[in-house]
Structure formats: C-alpha cells, structure tokens
Design an enzyme around this catalytic site. Structure first.
Site, PDB file in Angstrom:
ATOM      1  N   PHE A 132       0.575  -0.954   0.069  1.00  0.00           N
ATOM      2  CA  PHE A 132       0.084   0.023   0.248  1.00  0.00           C
ATOM      3  C   PHE A 132       0.800   1.197   0.056  1.00  0.00           C
ATOM      4  O   PHE A 132       1.259   1.522   1.012  1.00  0.00           O
ATOM      5  CB  PHE A 132      -0.989  -0.098   1.236  1.00  0.00           C
ATOM      6  CG  PHE A 132      -1.501   0.822   1.470  1.00  0.00           C
ATOM      7  CD1 PHE A 132      -3.566   1.165   0.602  1.00  0.00           C
ATOM      8  CD2 PHE A 132      -0.943   2.367   2.166  1.00  0.00           C
ATOM      9  CE1 PHE A 132      -4.397   1.772   1.061  1.00  0.00           C
ATOM     10  CE2 PHE A 132      -2.596   2.850   2.577  1.00  0.00           C
ATOM     11  CZ  PHE A 132      -3.902   2.713   1.657  1.00  0.00           C
ATOM     12  N   GLU A 136       5.157   8.984   0.945  1.00  0.00           N
ATOM     13  CA  GLU A 136       6.027  10.031   0.445  1.00  0.00           C
ATOM     14  C   GLU A 136       7.583  10.732   1.325  1.00  0.00           C
ATOM     15  O   GLU A 136       6.907  10.140   2.066  1.00  0.00           O
ATOM     16  CB  GLU A 136       5.568  10.592  -1.339  1.00  0.00           C
ATOM     17  CG  GLU A 136       4.799  10.303  -1.519  1.00  0.00           C
ATOM     18  CD  GLU A 136       4.634  11.414  -3.036  1.00  0.00           C
ATOM     19  OE1 GLU A 136       4.857  12.268  -2.889  1.00  0.00           O
ATOM     20  OE2 GLU A 136       3.550  10.524  -4.078  1.00  0.00           O
ATOM     21  N   CYS A 241      -9.231   3.269   3.872  1.00  0.00           N
ATOM     22  CA  CYS A 241      -8.306   1.859   4.259  1.00  0.00           C
ATOM     23  C   CYS A 241      -7.628   1.877   5.561  1.00  0.00           C
ATOM     24  O   CYS A 241      -7.557   0.915   6.144  1.00  0.00           O
ATOM     25  CB  CYS A 241      -7.047   1.490   2.706  1.00  0.00           C
ATOM     26  SG  CYS A 241      -8.148   1.276   1.353  1.00  0.00           S
ATOM     27  N   ALA A 245      -6.499  -0.842   9.240  1.00  0.00           N
ATOM     28  CA  ALA A 245      -6.002  -1.075   9.182  1.00  0.00           C
ATOM     29  C   ALA A 245      -5.159  -0.577  11.398  1.00  0.00           C
ATOM     30  O   ALA A 245      -4.560  -0.974  12.168  1.00  0.00           O
ATOM     31  CB  ALA A 245      -4.517  -0.685   8.242  1.00  0.00           C
ATOM     32  N   GLU A 366       0.814   4.211  10.249  1.00  0.00           N
ATOM     33  CA  GLU A 366      -0.997   3.754  10.732  1.00  0.00           C
ATOM     34  C   GLU A 366      -1.308   5.215  11.317  1.00  0.00           C
ATOM     35  O   GLU A 366      -2.053   5.072  12.239  1.00  0.00           O
ATOM     36  CB  GLU A 366      -0.920   2.901  10.878  1.00  0.00           C
ATOM     37  CG  GLU A 366      -0.804   1.427  10.395  1.00  0.00           C
ATOM     38  CD  GLU A 366      -1.903   1.578   9.553  1.00  0.00           C
ATOM     39  OE1 GLU A 366      -2.697   2.214   9.083  1.00  0.00           O
ATOM     40  OE2 GLU A 366      -1.783   0.861   8.430  1.00  0.00           O
ATOM     41  N   THR A 368       0.476   9.338  13.004  1.00  0.00           N
ATOM     42  CA  THR A 368       1.790   8.741  14.557  1.00  0.00           C
ATOM     43  C   THR A 368       1.198   9.316  16.040  1.00  0.00           C
ATOM     44  O   THR A 368      -0.390   9.509  16.027  1.00  0.00           O
ATOM     45  CB  THR A 368       2.974  10.251  14.421  1.00  0.00           C
ATOM     46  OG1 THR A 368       1.889  11.717  14.554  1.00  0.00           O
ATOM     47  CG2 THR A 368       3.860  10.456  13.101  1.00  0.00           C
TER      48      THR A 368
END
Ligand code: TGC
Ligand code: FAD
Length: 387
Positions: A132, A136, A241, A245, A366, A368
């Site tokens: 996934f 960047e 998404c 997670a 996921e 901070t």
C-alpha cells in the site's frame, strides 16, 4: 497466580468461536513463528512468501472481508488474530495488516469486479502479496501533499513519483499506489515487474527488522485504464483503508504488551536478587500491577471498539483513540518490563527489547501519536489543528 488477562475476565466478553480463533492463531505462531522470529529480526530478513502461504492457510489474510475467498469473520475475531500475531512480532502483524486491511481492503472496497476476481482470492490464500503506497519521502503525516502523479495518455495512465517506507514492497505482486490526477487523488493497481516500476529495500532499520520495508519508484509507469480503482475518489479513499489497519493495531499492540508482561512475570519469579525472588519485592509488584491495569484497560477498549465496528457505528476518531492509547501504553509496558529483566533484557534472548523497538515504528506508522491526538482534538473542539 492468575494470568494478566484474567484480572479483567476478558474471556467472558468473547464468544466460543472468537476464543477458538485466538487459540488457533496462537498455536500456529508458537509452532511456526516464535522459534524463528528473533533470528529473522537479528538477520533483518523475513521469509515473507512462505509466511504468507502459512497465514493464508490459517485464513487470517483479509479475514474480516466477505467473499472472494475471505473468511468473513467479525471485527473482534480479526482483532484477536492481530493480537496473537503481534505477540509473536509486530512485523508479522504488519505483513497481515498491510495485506488484508490495506491492499486487499482497498481492492475489496473500491475495486471493479474484475480487479476483485483477479487479486482477492489469491491474496486471501497468501499466493500473492500486496502493498500500500501512500507515504512519500516528503509527505508522511500529510499525505494530501503527495507529489506522485497519474496522467492520462490516450487510454492509458502514466505514473511518476516515489513512495517510501512501504511494508511488503519488494515481496509484493501488486502495489496499491495513490497518486494525484486532474480529478484529485486516485488509487492504482501496479503489478510487480511493470516497466518503469522499481523497488528498493530500506536497510539499517533498528525497528521492525522482521518486516520488509521498501521504496517504490515509479518512472513513467504506463498502466491500462482499468488499473485505476473506480470506487475511490480523493483522500478519503486511502484514509478509509487506514481506519481498518489502525483498528487491527488497537488489538495488536496489546499482544506485544501481553508477551512482554508474561515474560517479565516469569522472569521476576525465577530471578533471585538479594536472596529473594524479584517478584517478591513491593517495587516489582507495583510495576506488575500498573502494567496489568494498562493492559486490561487497553484490551477492554479494544473489545469495545470491536463491538462498535461489528455494529457498524465505529468512528475514525474512536479508532484514533484506541490506536493512540494502546500503542502508547504498550510501549510503556515494554520499557517497564525491560527494566525488570535487567541486563538480560537488552538481548534477543527475551522478546521484550524486540517488542519495545518494534513499537517505536507502530507509534509512528498508521498515523503518528501526534496525528491521532490532533484527530481527537478536532473531534473535541471542532477545530482542525493539523495545519
Ligand atoms: P481532511 O481534509 O481532514 O480529509 C480529507 C478527506 O478524507 C476524509 N477523512 C477520512 N475518511 C475516512 N477515514 C478517515 N479516518 C478520514 N479522515 C479524513 C475527510 O472527510 C475528507 O473527505 P472529503 O470527502 O471531504 O474529501 O485531510 P487532511 O489533509 O487535513 O489530513 C487529515 C489527517 C492528518 C488526519 C490525515 O491526513 C492522516 O490521517 N494522516 C496520517 C497519515 C497516515 O496515517 N499514513 C499511514 C500510511 S500507511 C501505513 O503507515 C502502513 S504501516 C504498515 C502497517 O500497518 O503495518
Ligand atoms: P512526519 O510526517 O515527517 O512527522 C515527523 C514528526 O512530526 C512526527 O512526530 C509527527 O507526529 C510530527 N507532526 C507531523 N505533523 C504534525 C502536526 N500537524 N502537528 C504536530 N506534529 C506533527 N506508509 C505507507 O504508505 N505504507 C506502508 O506500508 C508503510 N509502512 C511503514 C512501515 C514502517 C516500518 C514505518 C516506520 C513507516 C511506514 N509507513 C508506511 C510510513 C508511515 O505511515 C509514516 O512514517 C508516518 O505516517 C509518519 O510520516 P513521516 O515518517 O513522514 O513523519
């Protein structure tokens, strides 16, 4: 003596089926993972392909999704699987989170029927691996600033840009890549080996060493029109998404904490200091009691959020509350357990320091801890303070 989880009678909140799933995942971890994981961590290697097949046979890849070879289990069952996997190592839970909750979920939620048929059954079986690509080099917490572009050329899309810190990157058969288009942020399925698509592993990690972390470079990657995920438009696509997670981490982090606490209790019972067991000192018992409280509260929160998710009412800020609290407390527990193990606690002979350094990554990825605090702050005040 009682187990730390027995203090809160956690099992009374679970169904027989959920307890059974937890035991099954634990058995597989005990047999296939625990004997090897410290070695993988030390070597900075993971037999990801083999593990994916093992985890696929176990049924945990995309286990909370319906159809396409997925098990269709409830949120709490999925959470308990994450807990057991992360009790072995956060890297293992990462492999499963990225596969099931990020890559598979993106295809399941936003993909066309053809994309679902092509990828999901093989990914559920662990025959194909996904990653996934959102982050960047210059845009982690602020993915809305991304520079990766997808431009139309005739009927094709051409992608350019770099994604960094991508779990499973170099072992993936397909990358879900988020890119800026004239119509906003869209998701693309980039098969491994597509010309112009190269992957380089991140080396010299001190945390999550039993996990593959990569850079994805897209240099004029030409994809057919049907490589785009039709159902995702804007940043809400990838962020949707992330909710999935992050939910798994709410349980997973407590797995790492539980493994640390069980290790520390056993160690403190065996270890004699000043001619008495370490566990017999009041200072030790206070540490153990404090840790058992935070563990129990974190588990209760996880199960509560799981039940809300099953009822379809779980909100993103509730997920942020769970992720922020449980990862922060798991890290505190791991550090405190390390003190009880003394010098031995700094070696890989015990899992504690491994969990502790892994949880440093879990605190950052996921979203901070600062970003989750800001999500909660926005919910409480109505004022977004990100920018
Ligand atoms: P903002 O303007 O607030 O929102 C943009 C659009 O997104 C919607 N949205 C959400 N949708 C679903 N779920 C959420 N949690 C959402 N949060 C926001 C929002 O409603 C809006 O929709 P629309 O339709 O109006 O356009 O966006 P912003 O640019 O101000 O950013 C908000 C912020 C900072 C919370 C967000 O960017 C963020 O969460 N940043 C953290 C990035 C992050 O978590 N990256 C993780 C990368 S993946 C990873 O780390 C994998 S680790 C491997 C493993 O799991 O093991
Ligand atoms: P930055 O965003 O630069 O943050 C640096 C510091 O600034 C942090 O403390 C942060 O909280 C703080 N900060 C940022 N914004 C604010 C603000 N508004 N106010 C106050 N403080 C702020 N990404 C993927 O897309 N896919 C993956 O599979 C993936 N796997 C990963 C695996 C590992 C092992 C790691 C470590 C990361 C992974 N990531 C992945 C990336 C991860 O999501 C990012 O590292 C994370 O979102 C933070 O981004 P950053 O590292 O660029 O830090």
């Amino acid at each position: 003596m009682i187990a730390p989880t027995a203090l809160f009678a956690l099992d009374t909140l679970l169904t027989d089926e959920e307890r059974e799933i937890r035991s099954t995942v634990r058995r597989v971890c005990d047999r296939e993972i625990r004997p090897h994981v410290a070695g993988w961590f030390e070597a900075g290697e993971l037999p990801a392909r083999e593990l994916a097949r093992t985890l696929g046979s176990l049924g945990v890849l995309g286990m909370h999704l319906d159809g396409y070879g997925c098990a269709g289990m409830g949120a709490v069952a999925y959470g308990l699987a994450c807990l057991e996997l992360e009790a072995a190592d956060s890297g293992l839970r990462s492999l499963v989170s990225v596969q099931g909750s990020l890559a598979m979920y993106a295809i399941w939620k936003y993909g066309s029927e053809e994309q679902k048929q092509e990828w999901l059954p093989a990914m559920a079986a662990g025959e194909r691996i996904g990653c996934f690509g959102l982050t960047e080099p210059d845009f982690g917490s602020d993915p809305g600033g991304m520079r990766t572009t997808a431009k139309r050329e005739g009927g094709d899309w051409v992608l350019n840009g770099t994604k960094l810190w991508i779990t499973n990157g170099s072992v993936s058969d397909v990358a879900v890549v988020w890119a800026r288009t004239d119509e906003g942020i869209r998701g693309f399925l980039v098969p491994a080996g597509t010309p112009g698509f190269t992957v380089n592993d991140v080396k010299h990690k001190v945390s999550l060493r039993a996990s593959v972390t990569s850079e994805l470079v897209l240099d004029g990657v030409r994809l057919p029109a049907d490589a785009m995920l039709p159902g995702a438009r804007g940043l809400s696509g990838p962020l949707g998404c992330l909710n999935e997670a992050r939910f798994g981490i709410v349980f997973g982090a407590m797995g790492a904490a539980l493994d640390c606490l069980e290790t520390a209790i056993a160690y403190a019972s065996d270890r004699e200091v000043f001619a008495r067991p370490l566990s017999s000192y009041q200072l030790t018992q206070e540490k153990l009691a404090d840790m058992a409280l935070e563990l129990g509260k974190g588990l209760l929160l996880a199960v509560h959020l799981g039940r809300l998710k099953e009822a379809g009412t779980l909100t993103p800020e509730q997920v942020s509350a769970g992720k922020l609290n449980n990862v922060r407390e798991a890290l505190e527990i791991a550090r405190k357990c390390r003190t009880l193990l003394g010098a031995g606690g700094i070696t890989l002979e015990y899992p504690v320091i491994r969990h502790s350094v892994n949880l440093e990554s879990v605190l950052t990825y996921e979203g901070t801890s600062e970003i989750h605090a800001l999500v909660i702050g926005k919910a409480l005040t109505g004022i977004p303070a990100f920018k």
